[in-house]
Scaffold this active site. Structure first.
Site, mmCIF file in Angstrom:
data_model
loop_
_atom_site.group_PDB
_atom_site.id
_atom_site.type_symbol
_atom_site.label_atom_id
_atom_site.label_comp_id
_atom_site.label_asym_id
_atom_site.label_seq_id
_atom_site.Cartn_x
_atom_site.Cartn_y
_atom_site.Cartn_z
ATOM 1 N N ASP A 1 0.849 -1.187 0.000
ATOM 2 C CA ASP A 1 0.000 0.000 0.000
ATOM 3 C C ASP A 1 0.890 1.244 0.000
ATOM 4 O OD1 ASP A 1 -2.930 1.044 0.571
ATOM 5 O OD2 ASP A 1 -1.584 2.203 1.855
ATOM 6 N N ASN B 1 -2.683 12.731 -3.707
ATOM 7 C CA ASN B 1 -3.676 13.109 -4.712
ATOM 8 C C ASN B 1 -4.287 14.471 -4.420
ATOM 9 O OD1 ASN B 1 -3.671 11.056 -6.639
ATOM 10 N ND2 ASN B 1 -5.061 9.747 -5.473
ATOM 11 N N ASP C 1 -1.763 9.423 -10.766
ATOM 12 C CA ASP C 1 -1.724 8.334 -11.741
ATOM 13 C C ASP C 1 -0.300 8.071 -12.215
ATOM 14 O OD1 ASP C 1 -4.429 8.023 -11.551
ATOM 15 O OD2 ASP C 1 -4.903 9.073 -13.419
ATOM 16 N N GLU D 1 -4.499 2.264 -4.502
ATOM 17 C CA GLU D 1 -3.046 2.301 -4.322
ATOM 18 C C GLU D 1 -2.494 1.004 -3.752
ATOM 19 O OE1 GLU D 1 -4.798 4.221 -0.539
ATOM 20 O OE2 GLU D 1 -5.322 3.936 -2.640
#
Length: 373
Positions: free
Chosen positions: A239, A247, A256, A280
């Site tokens: 993770d 983000n 991305d 993620e």
């Protein structure tokens, strides 16, 4: 030379790896068809013998004995062929068909001696029947057609057999069948390419190109079953730390890009199965020697060394936490849900203890699974 190559779709339509996969697919998907074709040929050959004998021919004539020889060859080889690999299967049938063609020309010779002339229908039927064999491509069938034509030419020019117009009509039949077979080769490969592309789309993540969750279960089971006594299997759940903050601060486009960069990092080792689990999170599966630790343990350190800026993380760069469960051989009895649950618990422990680290657990027996956090 390139013009000649372009005549044969097996040499240009697919890449080498895809062509091998296509041939394997054709063999596996048409074995039942081959069985039906063989049985049909056996029935027809026996029927021809019965018709000839009803017309006054002896059962032990060269014509009938040759047909019975072909029947025995086909019935003996058919059950043995199912044990062959895809490549050997095709080559073996090619050799058998060549032998059958030679024997059929013996029947043509015997029939011509009995009736005084060889009719055009027999060789043409054989040429058309070869077209129905699904495992051969156009160049393999051309070899068989040329063998048929050469045998017929031998009868015409090296014996006293009256072949009439058989050589001419057979030549025309071969040209027509070859043209049709080439188009069929293209069509079959086009269909295979399209199906494979759709399968890849369904099994891969659009952003990263990694396998997706849908394809994970089957591939994990394959690795569990293929584990050898000197190997272990490690399943990791990774993770990205503080990815939501990333983000929110840098935007989803940059987010991305980070996912793509990390996907490339995870995919560097071809021995590691990498799956984008969602968002993620990534799943990593590795078969490795029992004497050595899994290479996936070094991934958080490698990601930290790449130093992708992350101002919203206490580490200042993009990092990841990883939970890894390692199991020994035999592993086929472990379920994916058990392994994933334990890897998730280890990932949670890595986050609790500060992130940017690996938590690993060795499982010595299946009963130990229930004892883990």
């Amino acid at each position: 030379m390139s013009f000649l190559t372009h005549l044969f779709p097996s040499h240009y339509y697919l890449d080498a790896t895809s062509e091998v996969a296509f041939r394997h697919y054709i063999v596996q998907s048409t074995k039942n068809t081959m069985q039906r074709l063989v049985l049909l040929c056996v029935v027809l050959l026996v029927l021809f013998n019965l018709i000839d004998m009803s017309l006054g021919d002896n059962w032990f004539s060269l014509n009938n004995l040759t047909r019975l020889g072909i029947v025995l060859l086909l019935l003996i080889f058919l059950p043995c062929s199912f044990k062959l690999s895809a490549a050997t299967y095709t080559q073996s049938w090619l050799a058998l068909c060549a032998l059958v063609i030679v024997l059929l020309n013996v029947t043509f010779y015997a029939a011509a001696q009995y009736f005084g002339k060889l009719g055009e229908g027999g060789p043409m039927v054989v040429a058309i029947a070869l077209t129905a064999i699904p495992i051969f491509n156009v160049q393999q069938k051309i070899l068989l057609w040329l063998l048929l034509l050469a045998c017929l030419a031998f009868l015409k020019y090296c014996t006293a057999t009256d072949t009439g117009w058989s050589v001419f009509y057979l030549s025309i039949t071969i040209l027509l069948c070859a043209s049709w077979q080439r188009q069929l080769d293209i069509l079959l490969r086009s269909q295979f390419k399209a199906v494979r592309l759709e399968t890849q789309k369904a099994e891969t993540d659009q952003l990263t190109g990694l396998f997706n969750r849908r394809s994970f279960e089957q591939r994990l089971q394959q690795k569990l079953q293929s584990l050898t006594p000197d190997q272990q299997l490690s399943l990791g759940l990774l993770d990205i730390d503080f990815f939501k903050r990333y983000n929110d601060h840098y935007g989803h486009l940059d987010g991305d890009l980070i996912l793509v960069h990390i996907s490339r990092l995870l995919s560097q080792d071809p021995n590691v199965l990498v799956v984008r689990f969602g968002g993620e999170e990534f799943i990593l599966v590795e078969q490795h020697s029992s004497e050595q630790p899994p290479t996936l343990l070094s991934i958080p350190q490698q990601l930290f060394a790449q130093a992708h800026p992350h101002s919203q993380s206490p580490f200042g760069v993009v990092t990841a936490s990883l939970g890894v469960v390692t199991i020994p051989y035999p592993a086929a009895h472990y379920s994916s849900s058990e392994l994933m649950q334990l890897a998730d618990s280890l990932l949670y422990r890595a986050k609790e203890q500060g992130r940017n680290q690996v938590q690993q657990q060795y499982i010595t027996k299946q009963q130990d699974m229930a004892k883990q956090p």
